[in-house]
Design a protein around this motif. Structure first.
Motif, PDB file in Angstrom:
ATOM      1  N   ASN A  32       0.804  -1.226   0.000  1.00 12.26           N
ATOM      2  CA  ASN A  32       0.000   0.000   0.000  1.00 12.26           C
ATOM      3  C   ASN A  32       0.840   1.280   0.000  1.00 12.26           C
ATOM      4  O   ASN A  32       0.450   2.283  -0.586  1.00 12.26           O
ATOM      5  N   TYR A  35       1.636   3.026  -3.411  1.00  6.31           N
ATOM      6  CA  TYR A  35       0.636   3.796  -4.142  1.00  6.31           C
ATOM      7  C   TYR A  35       0.944   5.290  -4.033  1.00  6.31           C
ATOM      8  O   TYR A  35       0.760   6.038  -4.984  1.00  6.31           O
ATOM      9  N   TYR A  36       1.456   5.729  -2.886  1.00  9.81           N
ATOM     10  CA  TYR A  36       1.854   7.129  -2.722  1.00  9.81           C
ATOM     11  C   TYR A  36       3.048   7.464  -3.623  1.00  9.81           C
ATOM     12  O   TYR A  36       3.146   8.565  -4.147  1.00  9.81           O
ATOM     13  N   PHE A  39       1.607   8.029  -6.981  1.00 10.68           N
ATOM     14  CA  PHE A  39       1.020   9.374  -7.032  1.00 10.68           C
ATOM     15  C   PHE A  39       2.115  10.405  -7.300  1.00 10.68           C
ATOM     16  O   PHE A  39       1.988  11.246  -8.183  1.00 10.68           O
ATOM     17  N   SER A  67      -2.281  14.326   2.284  1.00  9.71           N
ATOM     18  CA  SER A  67      -2.456  13.294   1.256  1.00  9.71           C
ATOM     19  C   SER A  67      -3.419  12.238   1.780  1.00  9.71           C
ATOM     20  O   SER A  67      -3.592  12.076   2.992  1.00  9.71           O
ATOM     21  N   ASP A  68      -4.041  11.540   0.856  1.00  7.47           N
ATOM     22  CA  ASP A  68      -4.869  10.398   1.236  1.00  7.47           C
ATOM     23  C   ASP A  68      -4.997   9.461   0.046  1.00  7.47           C
ATOM     24  O   ASP A  68      -4.693   9.827  -1.091  1.00  7.47           O
ATOM     25  N   CYS A  69      -5.420   8.250   0.336  1.00  8.07           N
ATOM     26  CA  CYS A  69      -5.597   7.240  -0.707  1.00  8.07           C
ATOM     27  C   CYS A  69      -6.754   6.331  -0.319  1.00  8.07           C
ATOM     28  O   CYS A  69      -6.835   5.879   0.831  1.00  8.07           O
ATOM     29  N   TYR A  71      -8.377   2.730  -1.431  1.00 11.64           N
ATOM     30  CA  TYR A  71      -8.017   1.514  -2.163  1.00 11.64           C
ATOM     31  C   TYR A  71      -9.294   0.765  -2.521  1.00 11.64           C
ATOM     32  O   TYR A  71     -10.144   0.514  -1.674  1.00 11.64           O
ATOM     33  N   SER A  83      -1.888   5.689 -14.640  1.00  8.91           N
ATOM     34  CA  SER A  83      -2.337   6.713 -13.700  1.00  8.91           C
ATOM     35  C   SER A  83      -2.975   7.876 -14.433  1.00  8.91           C
ATOM     36  O   SER A  83      -2.646   8.178 -15.572  1.00  8.91           O
ATOM     37  N   ALA A 111      -7.317   2.445  -7.229  1.00  9.75           N
ATOM     38  CA  ALA A 111      -7.057   3.330  -6.092  1.00  9.75           C
ATOM     39  C   ALA A 111      -7.169   4.765  -6.590  1.00  9.75           C
ATOM     40  O   ALA A 111      -6.971   5.037  -7.778  1.00  9.75           O
ATOM     41  N   GLN A 112      -7.520   5.657  -5.697  1.00  6.89           N
ATOM     42  CA  GLN A 112      -7.497   7.079  -6.042  1.00  6.89           C
ATOM     43  C   GLN A 112      -7.164   7.870  -4.792  1.00  6.89           C
ATOM     44  O   GLN A 112      -7.406   7.423  -3.679  1.00  6.89           O
ATOM     45  N   GLY A 113      -6.551   9.013  -5.020  1.00 12.80           N
ATOM     46  CA  GLY A 113      -6.150   9.800  -3.871  1.00 12.80           C
ATOM     47  C   GLY A 113      -5.927  11.245  -4.229  1.00 12.80           C
ATOM     48  O   GLY A 113      -6.254  11.692  -5.331  1.00 12.80           O
TER      49      GLY A 113
END
Length: 146
Positions: A32, A35-36, A39, A67-69, A71, A83, A111-113
């Protein structure tokens, strides 16, 4: 509260990232935390294509202040992450990026953030206003709706 997944059409810039064997964790999927990194890579790639980001030479620095995500479904090696990137808000000293991560050809994100970057003076490391050319870069991919 998990946001509603946004389709590929909600994004204005696309970038491809290839997963690596070392991205998988003991559960057999991309960890996980990576994923950042996806981004950040997407945002940096966009800024480099526009010629705004001169990493250590000149201009403002971008500090992540939030920041946030969310899943929805994982990735695993070997896969290509497609992306998507858009701007959801432009402030005098900050910008909010929207990022979606898609499997090849998929319309629903896995996933999106969001990343919120503050504009910081390179010398004083204090907040400053965006240069006009950066605002143009942000406007070029501003989201149509949020």
């Amino acid at each position: 509260m998990k946001p509603d997944p946004l389709p590929r059409s909600a994004y204005r810039f696309a970038h491809r990232i290839t997963t690596r064997w070392s991205d998988n964790d003991v559960y057999g999927h991309v960890n996980n935390a990576l994923y950042y990194s996806f981004f950040d890579t997407t945002i940096t790639s966009y800024l480099l294509t526009r010629g705004d980001l001169l990493m250590s030479v000149s201009g403002p620095m971008l500090f992540v202040v939030a920041s946030d995500c969310a899943y929805f479904r994982g990735f695993a090696f070997p896969e290509t992450v497609e992306s998507g990137l858009a701007i959801s808000a432009i402030g005098a000293r900050s910008v909010t990026w929207r990022i979606g991560l898609f499997g090849e050809g998929e319309d629903a994100p896995r996933a999106q953030g969001r990343f919120v970057h503050a504009c910081v003076d390179r010398t004083t490391q204090r907040p400053r206003a965006w240069p006009a050319e950066w605002v143009e870069t942000f406007e070029a991919i501003r989201a149509q709706t949020d």
